[in-house]
Design a protein around this motif. Structure first.
Motif, mmCIF file in Angstrom:
data_model
loop_
_atom_site.group_PDB
_atom_site.id
_atom_site.type_symbol
_atom_site.label_atom_id
_atom_site.label_comp_id
_atom_site.label_asym_id
_atom_site.label_seq_id
_atom_site.Cartn_x
_atom_site.Cartn_y
_atom_site.Cartn_z
ATOM 1 N N ARG A 136 0.841 -1.207 0.000
ATOM 2 C CA ARG A 136 0.000 0.000 0.000
ATOM 3 C C ARG A 136 0.872 1.252 0.000
ATOM 4 N NH1 ARG A 136 -4.959 0.971 2.505
ATOM 5 N NH2 ARG A 136 -5.763 -1.115 2.294
ATOM 6 N N THR B 20 -10.076 -0.720 -2.688
ATOM 7 C CA THR B 20 -10.044 -1.132 -1.285
ATOM 8 C C THR B 20 -11.386 -0.822 -0.642
ATOM 9 O OG1 THR B 20 -7.812 -0.189 -1.284
ATOM 10 C CG2 THR B 20 -8.670 -0.940 0.831
ATOM 11 N N ALA B 22 -13.892 -0.056 2.175
ATOM 12 C CA ALA B 22 -13.653 0.481 3.517
ATOM 13 C C ALA B 22 -14.932 0.608 4.341
ATOM 14 C CB ALA B 22 -12.951 1.830 3.425
ATOM 15 N N THR B 42 -8.133 0.693 14.849
ATOM 16 C CA THR B 42 -7.398 1.260 13.726
ATOM 17 C C THR B 42 -7.856 0.621 12.418
ATOM 18 O OG1 THR B 42 -5.465 1.688 15.054
ATOM 19 C CG2 THR B 42 -5.082 1.324 12.743
ATOM 20 N N GLY B 43 -8.188 1.470 11.452
ATOM 21 C CA GLY B 43 -8.533 0.951 10.133
ATOM 22 C C GLY B 43 -9.950 0.416 10.014
ATOM 23 N N SER B 44 -10.792 0.642 11.023
ATOM 24 C CA SER B 44 -12.141 0.070 10.965
ATOM 25 C C SER B 44 -13.093 0.876 10.086
ATOM 26 C CB SER B 44 -12.715 -0.069 12.380
ATOM 27 O OG SER B 44 -12.730 1.179 13.032
ATOM 28 N N GLY B 45 -12.688 2.097 9.690
ATOM 29 C CA GLY B 45 -13.523 2.858 8.751
ATOM 30 C C GLY B 45 -14.114 4.144 9.315
ATOM 31 N N SER B 47 -12.796 7.250 9.904
ATOM 32 C CA SER B 47 -12.513 8.471 9.143
ATOM 33 C C SER B 47 -13.203 8.434 7.788
ATOM 34 C CB SER B 47 -11.003 8.648 8.947
ATOM 35 O OG SER B 47 -10.376 8.796 10.197
ATOM 36 N N THR B 48 -13.243 7.259 7.189
ATOM 37 C CA THR B 48 -13.922 7.107 5.903
ATOM 38 C C THR B 48 -15.400 7.436 6.056
ATOM 39 O OG1 THR B 48 -12.368 5.322 5.417
ATOM 40 C CG2 THR B 48 -14.303 5.500 3.991
ATOM 41 N N GLN B 92 -8.333 14.351 11.154
ATOM 42 C CA GLN B 92 -7.468 13.602 12.070
ATOM 43 C C GLN B 92 -6.079 14.234 12.165
ATOM 44 O OE1 GLN B 92 -7.716 9.454 11.202
ATOM 45 N NE2 GLN B 92 -6.633 8.854 13.049
ATOM 46 N N HIS B 204 -10.796 7.704 20.552
ATOM 47 C CA HIS B 204 -10.311 6.515 21.249
ATOM 48 C C HIS B 204 -10.399 6.715 22.757
ATOM 49 C CE1 HIS B 204 -9.033 4.605 17.631
ATOM 50 N NE2 HIS B 204 -8.143 5.522 17.328
HETATM 51 N N1 LIG Z 1 -6.796 6.921 0.581
HETATM 52 C C1 LIG Z 1 -6.999 5.613 0.812
HETATM 53 N N2 LIG Z 1 -6.834 4.714 -0.183
HETATM 54 C C2 LIG Z 1 -7.038 3.395 0.022
HETATM 55 N N3 LIG Z 1 -7.402 2.871 1.207
HETATM 56 C C3 LIG Z 1 -7.572 3.714 2.240
HETATM 57 C C4 LIG Z 1 -7.373 5.124 2.100
HETATM 58 N N4 LIG Z 1 -7.608 5.704 3.307
HETATM 59 C C5 LIG Z 1 -7.925 4.699 4.146
HETATM 60 N N5 LIG Z 1 -7.909 3.505 3.518
HETATM 61 C C6 LIG Z 1 -8.207 2.181 4.104
HETATM 62 O O1 LIG Z 1 -9.560 2.123 4.499
HETATM 63 C C7 LIG Z 1 -9.717 1.461 5.755
HETATM 64 C C8 LIG Z 1 -10.449 2.384 6.711
HETATM 65 O O2 LIG Z 1 -9.624 3.513 6.974
HETATM 66 P P1 LIG Z 1 -10.074 4.705 7.920
HETATM 67 O O3 LIG Z 1 -9.075 5.793 7.732
HETATM 68 O O4 LIG Z 1 -11.490 5.023 7.680
HETATM 69 O O5 LIG Z 1 -9.906 4.015 9.359
HETATM 70 P P2 LIG Z 1 -10.119 4.598 10.810
HETATM 71 O O6 LIG Z 1 -11.177 3.802 11.476
HETATM 72 O O7 LIG Z 1 -10.295 6.059 10.750
HETATM 73 O O8 LIG Z 1 -8.731 4.223 11.532
HETATM 74 P P3 LIG Z 1 -7.786 5.055 12.536
HETATM 75 O O9 LIG Z 1 -8.372 4.885 13.916
HETATM 76 O O10 LIG Z 1 -6.475 4.345 12.422
HETATM 77 O O11 LIG Z 1 -7.724 6.456 12.077
HETATM 78 C C9 LIG Z 1 -8.290 1.105 6.221
HETATM 79 O O12 LIG Z 1 -8.048 -0.249 5.994
HETATM 80 C C10 LIG Z 1 -7.402 1.964 5.360
HETATM 81 O O13 LIG Z 1 -6.178 1.318 5.077
#
Ligand SMILES: Nc1ncnc2c1ncn2[C@@H]1O[C@H](COP(=O)(O)OP(=O)(O)OP(=O)(O)O)[C@@H](O)[C@H]1O
Ligand SMILES: Nc1ncnc2c1ncn2[C@@H]1O[C@H](COP(=O)(O)OP(=O)(O)OP(=O)(O)O)[C@@H](O)[C@H]1O
Ligand SMILES: [Mg+2]
Ligand SMILES: [Mg+2]
Lengths: 279, 290
Positions: A136, B20, B22, B42-45, B47-48, B92, B204
């Motif tokens: 990635r 990917t 998300a 972490t990475g659960s989605g 921010s998305t 963030q 968190h």
């Molecule tokens: N620009 C991107 N391109 C591809 N995949 C992405 C991108 N941004 C995030 N992801 C993937 O999408 C998934 C969700 O990411 P997200 O940033 O929403 O997680 P999060 O819950 O906010 O985590 P954290 O607590 O670490 O901030 C992760 O697996 C991440 O690797």
């Protein structure tokens, strides 16, 4: 034990015109193998101090000595080789096009052969749980994933000194504990020295010693238990009040007499249990 | 302003070999004046998910409504400007939303962009600086020559200066010292209480979830596991264990005492709630033993 880091009378101003120096006559030493936490309120000078030790700041007042080498423009690369630093914002340190390249970068810089590099990168990504993301682009990761990759970068190098500038600030509580355990393990196994800059009380509690910086000055230097015994004053020092101290305060406010001094959660649990059973 | 997600899915770089996924099939509602916390590993989605609210990322499938606005995969940017003026987003990483030459201009940018006069925007910027705990001497400095916590404060000031109706906060206190953290959380809560702002908080810090949120959404691997009150979520200890979510320190501590036989009327989530119940059980003090 020998001192691996010695800082003497270090002062620094970002601009000559600054009223107040960002670092003001700071002196301290760190023993090899020690875990030191650096705490203080926002803007107190923690990151500046970390950058000074890593040779990233053109300071002219005072001296920094790392592993017996005095930091000068001529020795800066030698000094930096001993130090692995995680910046407060991981985006400022990614250089590779992929996560894997990024972790490999520090090894390349240290002239590690390719044959050795590949397994070390893989092992480091495994340690932080990011192996699945090797291909990635580092920018396309979540906040906490970026911090894990940044940590993998220095796990791979295993330098003599780790400087973690709020390196776990975006991890969930479990992830934070896992990463700190990893650092602790690495430290014991390889006898590393750790400086961690943090606002997190649990992270500060895992240190051997805490330094408190306030407005560029070093104002306190003590063991965690001594620092945590200071109650409300902790807030002024830029630290949180530990949970046990908060609970104690809440009980006291309700007319319960509580033991003096800092108690760990286990000690407090025991005391409460005894008190409640005392009927 | 109320927010509704209906079967929202999102895939980064959809339709390419790098696709990917998300988010998948996320549905929930936040009422007008609501306060929703979003937690998850972490990475659960998280921010998305929240970037869908002002359509910085548009859903790949499903539909989002924010008051009268509807966002679908087909929505164009031109349709979105009126929405964006009402949704203030603290990212963030604060650096990602700073760009002007001076801090004052950075904070004034948002309001000016949405039609406020230059003078008023500049005045608002000065007021906001003070609100976030930075004195006037910061006004003419560069937003990039700051400490991490100071940058965070400037980013928050810039969002508040827009006077949004919805505040979307992505770990807004990461990097703040504990006093700053408390001040900012209190400020957000005051805006929520007094001006009725709808708040979405990714965090968190389970203590903040317990202290402020009406409801908490738990994300896991792009899916919404549950959305309920903090009491409902943290109280179900078997579920908490099996879904591997963190609980507030007070709840964890109370759990340790209940393992030794102490019984709680309701699981305490804060130090104050725990102290209240302990006093009840204290020999010679509370109601239970009299
Ligand atoms: N620009 C991107 N391109 C591809 N995949 C992405 C991108 N941004 C995030 N992801 C993937 O999408 C998934 C969700 O990411 P997200 O940033 O929403 O997680 P999060 O819950 O906010 O985590 P954290 O607590 O670490 O901030 C992760 O697996 C991440 O690797
Ligand atoms: N690049 C820079 N140029 C000018 N001043 C700076 C620069 N970086 C930081 N400063 C100033 O130096 C002081 C110390 O900043 P530093 O980043 O060391 O603080 P810190 O203790 O790490 O704070 P935080 O907890 O917010 O990260 C602050 O007042 C800050 O505004
Ligand atoms: Mg800093
Ligand atoms: Mg995130």
């Amino acid at each position: 034990m020998e001192n691996i880091i010695e800082v003497q009378h270090l002062s620094y101003r970002y601009q000559d015109t600054d009223e107040r120096p960002a670092l003001d006559d700071i002196s301290f030493t760190v023993k090899a193998g020690e875990w030191l936490a650096l705490v203080g309120h926002n803007g107190s000078g923690k990151s500046t101090l970390a950058r000074a030790v890593d040779g990233l700041l053109p300071f002219s007042e005072g001296t920094v000595t790392v592993g017996g080498i005095k930091l000068t423009p001529d020795t800066v690369w030698q000094v930096r080789e001993k130090i692995g630093m995680i910046f407060q914002n991981p985006d400022n340190q990614f250089v590779g096009a992929t996560v894997e390249d990024d972790v490999a970068f520090g090894l390349e810089n240290r002239q590690i052969s390719r044959a050795e590099m590949v397994p070390r990168v893989k092992a480091a990504l495994d340690e932080v749980g990011m192996q699945a993301f090797a291909q990635r682009e580092p920018g396309a990761l979540s906040g906490g994933q970026k911090q894990r990759v940044a940590l993998a970068g220095i796990v791979a190098i295993a330098p003599d000194i780790l400087i973690l500038d709020e390196a776990t600030s975006m991890l969930d509580p479990q992830g934070r504990r896992d990463m700190l355990a990893l650092v602790q393990h690495l430290r014991e196994e390889k006898h590393l020295t750790v400086i961690s800059i943090t606002h997190d009380i649990d992270e500060a509690a895992s240190a051997d010693r805490i330094l408190v910086i306030d407005d560029g000055k070093l104002v306190e230097e003590a063991k965690p238990a001594e620092i945590f015994a200071q109650g409300e004053r902790l807030v002024h020092l830029g630290l949180d009040v530990p949970f046990t101290a908060k609970l104690k305060q809440a009980l006291q406010d309700r007319g319960i007499t509580v033991p003096a001094g800092y108690q760990t959660t286990t000690e407090m649990e025991e005391w409460l249990w005894q008190s409640l059973s005392n009927t | 302003m109320a927010i509704t997600f209906e079967h929202v899915g999102y895939t980064y770089q959809a339709g390419t070999p790098m696709a990917t996924p998300a988010l998948s099939d996320v549905s929930f509602t936040v009422p007008d004046h609501g306060y929703l916390a979003i937690i998850g590993h972490t990475g659960s989605g998280k921010s998305t998910l929240i970037q869908q609210i002002n359509a910085l990322l548009k859903p790949t499938t499903g539909k989002i409504s924010v008051d009268d606005f509807t966002i679908t995969p087909q929505t164009t940017n031109a349709d979105l400007k009126p929405l964006r003026r009402h949704v203030g987003m603290v990212f963030q990483f604060p650096e990602s939303q700073l760009f002007e030459e001076t801090i004052q201009r950075d904070i004034a940018f948002g309001p000016q962009n949405f039609g406020v006069s230059e003078d008023e925007a500049n005045q608002r910027a000065l007021n906001m600086l003070e609100t976030v705990g930075l004195d006037e001497s910061f006004a003419d400095r560069s937003p990039f020559e700051l400490s991490g916590g100071q940058m965070r404060r400037v980013a928050i000031a810039g969002v508040l200066a827009m006077q949004p109706k919805i505040l979307v906060l992505d770990e807004p206190t990461a990097g703040l010292d504990p006093q700053g953290r408390l001040e900012m959380m209190t400020l957000f809560n005051r805006l929520h209480q007094e001006q009725g702002l709808t708040i979405i908080l990714v965090t968190h810090q389970m203590e903040d979830v317990a202290a402020y949120a009406d409801e908490v959404a738990v994300m896991q691997a792009g899916k919404l596991l549950t959305c309920a009150t903090p009491q409902e979520v943290f109280n179900d200890s078997d579920w908490v264990q099996s879904s591997d979510i963190a609980v507030p320190r007070a709840a964890k501590f109370a759990q340790r005492l209940s393992d030794r036989g102490v019984k709680w009327d309701q699981l305490p989530l804060t130090a104050d709630q725990l102290a209240d119940q302990l006093v009840q059980r204290w020999p010679g003090m509370g109601a239970h033993h009299e």
